[in-house]
Design an enzyme around this catalytic site. Structure first.
Site, PDB file in Angstrom:
ATOM      1  N   HIS A  77       0.835  -1.213   0.000  1.00  0.00           N
ATOM      2  CA  HIS A  77       0.000   0.000   0.000  1.00  0.00           C
ATOM      3  C   HIS A  77       0.863   1.253   0.000  1.00  0.00           C
ATOM      4  O   HIS A  77       0.544   2.232  -0.687  1.00  0.00           O
ATOM      5  CB  HIS A  77      -0.938   0.012   1.197  1.00  0.00           C
ATOM      6  N   HIS A 234      -9.316  -2.308  -5.001  1.00  0.00           N
ATOM      7  CA  HIS A 234      -8.207  -2.559  -4.081  1.00  0.00           C
ATOM      8  C   HIS A 234      -7.189  -3.511  -4.704  1.00  0.00           C
ATOM      9  O   HIS A 234      -5.977  -3.343  -4.508  1.00  0.00           O
ATOM     10  CB  HIS A 234      -8.679  -3.122  -2.742  1.00  0.00           C
ATOM     11  N   ASP A 238      -3.191  -2.865  -5.093  1.00  0.00           N
ATOM     12  CA  ASP A 238      -2.117  -3.808  -4.766  1.00  0.00           C
ATOM     13  C   ASP A 238      -1.178  -4.003  -5.953  1.00  0.00           C
ATOM     14  O   ASP A 238       0.054  -4.052  -5.809  1.00  0.00           O
ATOM     15  CB  ASP A 238      -2.698  -5.163  -4.364  1.00  0.00           C
ATOM     16  N   HIS A 261      -0.293 -11.000  -4.972  1.00  0.00           N
ATOM     17  CA  HIS A 261       1.067 -10.462  -4.932  1.00  0.00           C
ATOM     18  C   HIS A 261       2.067 -11.394  -5.619  1.00  0.00           C
ATOM     19  O   HIS A 261       2.963 -10.940  -6.325  1.00  0.00           O
ATOM     20  CB  HIS A 261       1.496 -10.239  -3.486  1.00  0.00           C
TER      21      HIS A 261
END
Length: 305
Positions: A77, A234, A238, A261
């Site tokens: 973030h 969101h 990321d 991720h």
């Protein structure tokens, strides 16, 4: 021109997984990219460059670890906030192993950076220009990046939970779009997952104040969602943070399907390992104006979280 923050910016918060208080300070830097410095570590190298090849864990968050074994977690973030406001040189002093979760988005980082302002540094701006398409797949998820004149991010998610469902969005990250459209979108999880993680000593700092929690078709946060598609936004946030670990702005079109991720990091590793797929580019003024942080002003902030 390259940029850094005009002056020191302080943050105090809680580590999402440790539940411990964290103090963090962004310090101006003339060169060196983004570097984390663990101020609580003094017996070995405590500086951790924010680079894709130092990513050591992508379960639940992105963790960086240097050659001395010193790590910092949940960097995504903050990295998104830095990239989205155009900060590419900064020292991040932090007194623990985890970046504070704040409200679960990048909004509070962005607010302070925009309020403080940037300082331009001598020398040309440089970026990573994607020259050939690259794609990776893992367990039904995939991500790809292709040549484009600016960074665009497209994402699609598909969850069984009715509160989330299937959502898709694509945005060009120019002229403050990250700040206006993505920065305030919070991380999310299922209530059953929270209970399981906390039973295993994780997410000890998690609460309805720093995450959206869903249970089937219900959003448990009393205030509800900030946007109807906050979930996919969101995930895009990321991705911006994980892509920033390239160490420079990317000129390319990113697309992800159920990509976390780990998938995005695998994409960067494949991109930089593929001969002819990328090149370092010195930017002219017209292209520099297309970078995510170019032209960001206080009015781009959608809300004060």
């Amino acid at each position: 021109m390259p940029t850094t923050v005009k002056q020191e910016i302080a943050f105090v918060g809680t580590g999402l997984h440790s539940g411990r208080p964290v103090r963090m300070l962004l310090r101006p830097a003339a060169t060196g990219g983004v570097r984390f410095r663990r101020t609580d570590v003094s017996d070995r190298d405590n500086v951790i460059p924010a680079r894709y090849d130092l990513v050591s864990d992508t379960r639940l968050n992105t963790r960086l670890t240097n050659a001395a074994g010193v790590s910092v977690s949940t960097v995504e973030h903050l990295m998104a906030a830095l990239a989205g406001t155009g900060v590419w040189n900064v020292i991040v002093d932090i007194d623990g192993p985890e970046v504070p979760i704040m409200d679960g988005s990048a909004a509070r980082f962005v607010q302070k950076i925009v309020a403080t302002g940037l300082r331009h540094l001598p020398g040309p701006s440089r970026a990573v220009r994607v020259l050939e398409p690259v794609r990776v797949s893992q367990d039904g998820a995939w991500a790809e990046i292709a040549p484009a004149p600016m960074l665009t991010v497209g994402f699609e998610i598909d969850f069984a939970d009715a509160a989330i469902g299937r959502q898709a969005l694509k945005l060009p990250l120019v002229n403050g779009v990250f700040v206006r459209e993505l920065a305030d979108c919070r991380t999310f999880c299922r209530r059953a997952d929270v209970e399981a993680m906390q039973a295993h000593g994780l997410a000890l700092g998690g609460s309805l104040d720093n995450a959206i929690v869903v249970d089937g078709d219900e959003v448990l946060n009393p205030e509800g969602l900030r946007r109807s598609d906050e979930f996919v936004r969101h995930k895009m946030l990321d991705a911006v943070g994980d892509l920033a670990l390239a160490g420079a702005p990317i000129l390319g079109a990113y697309r992800g399907f159920r990509a976390g991720h780990g998938v995005t990091n695998a994409l960067l590793r494949k991109l930089f390992a593929t001969q002819g797929a990328w090149a370092e580019a010195a930017l002219d003024s017209d292209t520099a104006r297309q970078l995510p942080g170019a032209g960001v002003v206080a009015a781009d902030l959608r809300r004060a979280s």
